[in-house]
Scaffold this active site. Sequence first.
Site, PDB file in Angstrom:
ATOM      1  N   ARG A  73     -82.845  26.161   3.280  1.00  0.00           N
ATOM      2  CA  ARG A  73     -82.482  24.933   2.583  1.00  0.00           C
ATOM      3  C   ARG A  73     -83.366  23.793   3.060  1.00  0.00           C
ATOM      4  O   ARG A  73     -83.735  23.745   4.246  1.00  0.00           O
ATOM      5  CB  ARG A  73     -81.014  24.643   2.904  1.00  0.00           C
ATOM      6  CG  ARG A  73     -80.407  23.443   2.226  1.00  0.00           C
ATOM      7  CD  ARG A  73     -80.122  23.692   0.793  1.00  0.00           C
ATOM      8  NE  ARG A  73     -79.252  22.682   0.216  1.00  0.00           N
ATOM      9  CZ  ARG A  73     -79.199  22.424  -1.085  1.00  0.00           C
ATOM     10  NH1 ARG A  73     -79.948  23.104  -1.945  1.00  0.00           N
ATOM     11  NH2 ARG A  73     -78.369  21.518  -1.556  1.00  0.00           N
ATOM     12  N   THR A 347     -81.863  25.782 -11.065  1.00  0.00           N
ATOM     13  CA  THR A 347     -82.051  26.572  -9.878  1.00  0.00           C
ATOM     14  C   THR A 347     -82.348  27.942 -10.458  1.00  0.00           C
ATOM     15  O   THR A 347     -82.228  28.140 -11.673  1.00  0.00           O
ATOM     16  CB  THR A 347     -80.728  26.488  -9.074  1.00  0.00           C
ATOM     17  OG1 THR A 347     -80.591  25.155  -8.621  1.00  0.00           O
ATOM     18  CG2 THR A 347     -80.629  27.452  -7.936  1.00  0.00           C
ATOM     19  N   SER A 419     -74.400  24.467  -3.516  1.00  0.00           N
ATOM     20  CA  SER A 419     -73.375  25.296  -4.171  1.00  0.00           C
ATOM     21  C   SER A 419     -73.882  26.718  -4.387  1.00  0.00           C
ATOM     22  O   SER A 419     -73.175  27.551  -4.976  1.00  0.00           O
ATOM     23  CB  SER A 419     -72.996  24.707  -5.534  1.00  0.00           C
ATOM     24  OG  SER A 419     -72.401  23.454  -5.377  1.00  0.00           O
ATOM     25  N   GLY A 439     -77.093  26.681 -11.403  1.00  0.00           N
ATOM     26  CA  GLY A 439     -76.056  25.912 -12.101  1.00  0.00           C
ATOM     27  C   GLY A 439     -75.321  24.905 -11.255  1.00  0.00           C
ATOM     28  O   GLY A 439     -74.231  24.464 -11.635  1.00  0.00           O
TER      29      GLY A 439
HETATM   30  N1  GLY Z   1     -79.320  21.978  -5.776  1.00  0.00           N
HETATM   31  C1  GLY Z   1     -78.215  22.736  -6.241  1.00  0.00           C
HETATM   32  C2  GLY Z   1     -77.433  23.359  -5.103  1.00  0.00           C
HETATM   33  O1  GLY Z   1     -77.993  23.691  -4.081  1.00  0.00           O
HETATM   34  O2  GLY Z   1     -76.260  23.490  -5.222  1.00  0.00           O
END
Ligand code: GLY
Length: 536
Positions: A73, A347, A419, A439
């Site tokens: 991340r 995504t 998410s 999503g």
């Molecule tokens: N950027 C969307 C997520 O990581 O939930």
Amino acid sequence: MGMVTDSAMVVSAHPLATAVGVSILQKGGNAVDAAVAVHWALAVVAPWAGNVGGGGLMVVRSANGTVHTLDFREIAPAAAWQDMFLDGEGRPVGRLSLLGHRAVGVPGSVAGLFAAHDSLGELPMSLLIQPAIDLAEHGFSLTALEAKELNSKLANIRAASTRPSIYTSRSFWEAGDSLRSPELARTLARIRDEGAAGFYHGLTAELIVAEMQRGGGLITLKDLAGYRPIWRSPIVGTYRDLEVITMAPPSSGGIVLIQALKALEGMNVRSTGWQKAATIHRMVEAERRAFADRAELLGDPDFVPIPAERLVSAAYMAQRMADFDATKATPSVQVHAGDPLAESEHTTHFSIVDEDGNAVSCTTTLNGSYGSGVVVGEAGFVLNNEMDDFTIATNTPNRFGLVGSAANAIAPGKRMLSSMAPTVVTRGGELFMVLGSPGGATIPTSVLQTLVNVVDHGMSAKQAVSAPRFHHQWKPDTIRVEQNAITPDDSLTLVRMGHSFKVRAPIGRVDAILVLPDGRLEAGSDPRGDDAAAGY
Ligand code: GLY
């Protein structure tokens, strides 16, 4: 039923990326090698989400049952501060967290791919990245969906970028147009030749920092040099006779998914029927409570303590569902986070199983389509706008309408709450399903519905991913539904129970692989996109 193969399968958002993955498997690569090659290829052929300038999460289950989950991340730059997207009165400034240089988190994808490959890959990285370099150098044909998506983002890219790029080289793209990106090919070649240092150090890093300085961004050479992916323990839960292995924080996706499954376990949604009012009501009430917990309790586990085990326990979810009323909706204003001690959505996800039974479930993102709109000058790749996944101010919803708390406030070096829910499911110790979705907030609910469609409603993988979806995230207190997802009768029943609806654009884009009883693999490639399955 979707495509069925004997032993190996790749399902991704683009036929060319899928073909790259299969060719790697055929050269003797394992699922991780294929995943790495698919990720590099998506960075070229699916530039709206595939990336080198973003981040992601990967769940790997080896054929022997060993599980590895990798967090690559993005993180907030060292110069970030909690109120960086607010004016003097504490109000959000325009679209600062979404568009332009300040929206960018320090990218994690390149480091993540090298970490996965170093630990679990078998073929040389140069072989895995070369197909992407060739696609960038020689070009590929845009699909109709991709041309439409790029046209819709041209103004953003022009506004946000400080240099012209391949994406803005035309004022209107059409299906079949060739997208050729020599700059991106050179960036990928540096990575091939120098490893992760070809991105985090040297020329690519200098080009990123020069882009930041021209556009008022915060990322420095030190931020780039300091980025590290993290191997984390997975979140593991059971649903009926299945073991569900998914991603821990800094994603909320895994916890939300398991919480909702635990809530549904005692409710027999098979008997209430697929897409019937009673079933939707049960699922929405579970989602409402799980998202309330997400908003209050979840963030980067390296910055805030997260009682993950307790949150996904059956006892805790029983407590959370204690006020569930089978006849009426619980208004979200009456639902607060529990007390466990006494999360355009662009995504991309891909699922891979190799012939030995190793499985990879990987979700990767720039956050919004074409991320921050910033294309790194002379490096040809798009930077994420992941900073918007932080809670920029309490009660200020992000682009997914998600609200949060101090647990997800901006801090230097902190990972923004995600998410994403890359998931592997086993039954009796044997691989059962590999799935995930893009999503934003709708990721865990799309994964949830796909799994429930297979397990409780007896659908094939293809049926399960194609079935119309609905979504509830606590706030706003509205069920988002795809067109014609619920019959007029069931909608009326739900309205009488106190629910409200908003029809919205397609929800999620699930790419799944289901192991059939005879051991063959069935693909569930989502018809909402260009998603494609292939294998052998
Ligand atoms: N950027 C969307 C997520 O990581 O939930």
